[in-house]
Design an enzyme around this catalytic site. Structure first.
Site, mmCIF file in Angstrom:
data_model
loop_
_atom_site.group_PDB
_atom_site.id
_atom_site.type_symbol
_atom_site.label_atom_id
_atom_site.label_comp_id
_atom_site.label_asym_id
_atom_site.label_seq_id
_atom_site.Cartn_x
_atom_site.Cartn_y
_atom_site.Cartn_z
ATOM 1 C CD GLU A 46 -12.660 -126.947 19.872
ATOM 2 O OE1 GLU A 46 -13.551 -127.223 20.698
ATOM 3 O OE2 GLU A 46 -12.886 -126.667 18.679
ATOM 4 C CB CYS A 79 -18.857 -129.494 19.629
ATOM 5 S SG CYS A 79 -17.645 -130.502 18.771
ATOM 6 C CB THR A 200 -34.515 -99.430 -0.579
ATOM 7 O OG1 THR A 200 -34.904 -98.798 0.638
ATOM 8 C CG2 THR A 200 -33.008 -99.329 -0.736
ATOM 9 C CG ASP A 204 -31.357 -95.951 -3.223
ATOM 10 O OD1 ASP A 204 -31.695 -94.845 -3.682
ATOM 11 O OD2 ASP A 204 -31.294 -96.199 -2.002
ATOM 12 N N GLY A 276 -34.851 -98.381 3.814
ATOM 13 C CA GLY A 276 -35.249 -97.002 4.049
ATOM 14 C C GLY A 276 -35.896 -96.801 5.401
#
Length: 347
Positions: A46, A79, A200, A204, A276
């Site tokens: 705003e 708010c 993972t 990887d 995974g």
């Protein structure tokens, strides 16, 4: 409100632990200014819109005349308390708005509805609930965090038609195409953290970073979270040696619930699970997944690793979306768990 939503989406991934919010000022059917919340601690949507109108007006008198009697459209209830910034309800009343239209109420039980009462007491018409579903979706991560103290969890996976996340030996390791991988970058740019398991990491050696255009959005790299049962992690991994290594968190021998609780204490409001099948299956079994984003490749993979491993759980997706991304299908939705234990069903 549709324009306010467009503005709000510009702040996705930038405002945590605050919500993304958009605002539009309208008078006599004409859009005078727009704004969105850019980051925590900066002016709210705003105030951004009001400031933009004042800069465009050229003089304080002209700006005051344009604001007087105008309507503010905002995706979230304004708010009404003092935080890092003053309450927006005061700014709206002092600027002379005659009408405030907002999409969804503040999810904080202590704040919900308070702005409406304050503004109406000051003679301002308030219209709540416009495009409410879309506005709630925009703040879904913030909403989960406010109500539970834990982050919103998105389960992401790239899989073959036979449900595998690995290919046969000797084939290209990529399952999905470049368009889907670019889309994953856009998804990463919206969350605070990316979580993987130790397996993972070992298999990887991922980067888990924002790259290209997504690394130039004025935001920090997401936290990289590693969950390990055994604690044996290669110290040479990219997550521990690259220039973003200070954004890596390690949790050893802790449950997923404990990990999410600690992430919430760090004001991490959203986590993308890129792990995974075993850990992802555990997340579904424990009903920790709030949203699914799966990329389905048009191929039969024949790999050994399932996208979601384990038994004892099932779910369907509501609010589903299926779209084409390059040659792949993107499936998103909210999991509704269908295997409710008997004692829960009787409650």
């Amino acid at each position: 409100m549709a324009l306010a939503l467009e503005e709000g989406r510009r702040g996705l991934g930038l405002t945590s632990p605050n919500p993304p919010v958009g605002a539009v000022i309208v008078k006599a059917g004409k859009v005078l200014a727009t704004g969105y919340h850019r980051r925590a601690g900066s002016p709210h949507a705003e105030i951004e819109a009001i400031g933009r109108l004042r800069r465009k007006a050229g003089s304080a008198r002209t700006a005051a005349a344009r604001l007087r009697g105008a309507t503010m459209y905002i995706t979230l209830e304004p708010c009404s308390t003092v935080g890092r910034t003053p309450p927006c309800t005061d700014a709206l009343a002092e600027a002379g708005f005659s009408r405030v239209v907002f999409g969804t109420r503040d999810p904080n039980p202590g704040h919900a509805g308070r702005a409406t009462r304050i503004l109406r007491a000051r003679g301002i018409e308030v219209v709540p609930g416009v495009l409410e579903a879309e506005c709630r979706h925009l703040i879904r991560m913030f909403r989960k965090f406010v109500l539970t103290g834990t982050p919103y969890v998105i389960a992401k996976s790239a899989l073959t038609l036979d449900g595998r996340i690995t290919r046969s030996p000797g084939e290209d390791r990529w399952i999905t195409g470049p368009e889907a991988r670019r889309d994953v970058q856009a998804l990463r740019a919206q969350v605070d953290a990316i979580l993987i398991g130790g397996e993972t990491l070992r298999a990887d050696n991922p980067r888990l970073t924002l790259r290209g255009e997504f690394a130039r959005r004025g935001r920090r790299q997401p936290w990289r979270v590693v969950v390990s049962r055994e604690g044996r992690l290669p110290r040479s991994a990219r997550l521990f040696t690259d220039r973003h290594r200070d954004r890596t968190l390690i949790f050893r021998r802790k449950s997923l619930e404990e990990v999410l609780h600690e992430l919430g204490q760090r004001e991490i409001t959203s986590v993308l699970f890129e792990t995974g099948g075993t850990l992802l299956g555990e997340a579904f079994r424990r009903r920790l997944v709030d949203e699914v984003c799966f990329y389905l490749a048009p191929c039969i993979g024949g790999g050994k690793v399932r996208a979601v491993a384990g038994d004892g759980f099932s779910c369907r997706l509501r609010d589903r979306s299926i779209s084409t991304v390059g040659n792949d299908l993107k499936v998103t939705g909210i999991p509704v768990y269908t295997n409710i234990p008997k004692k829960e069903a009787r409650a």
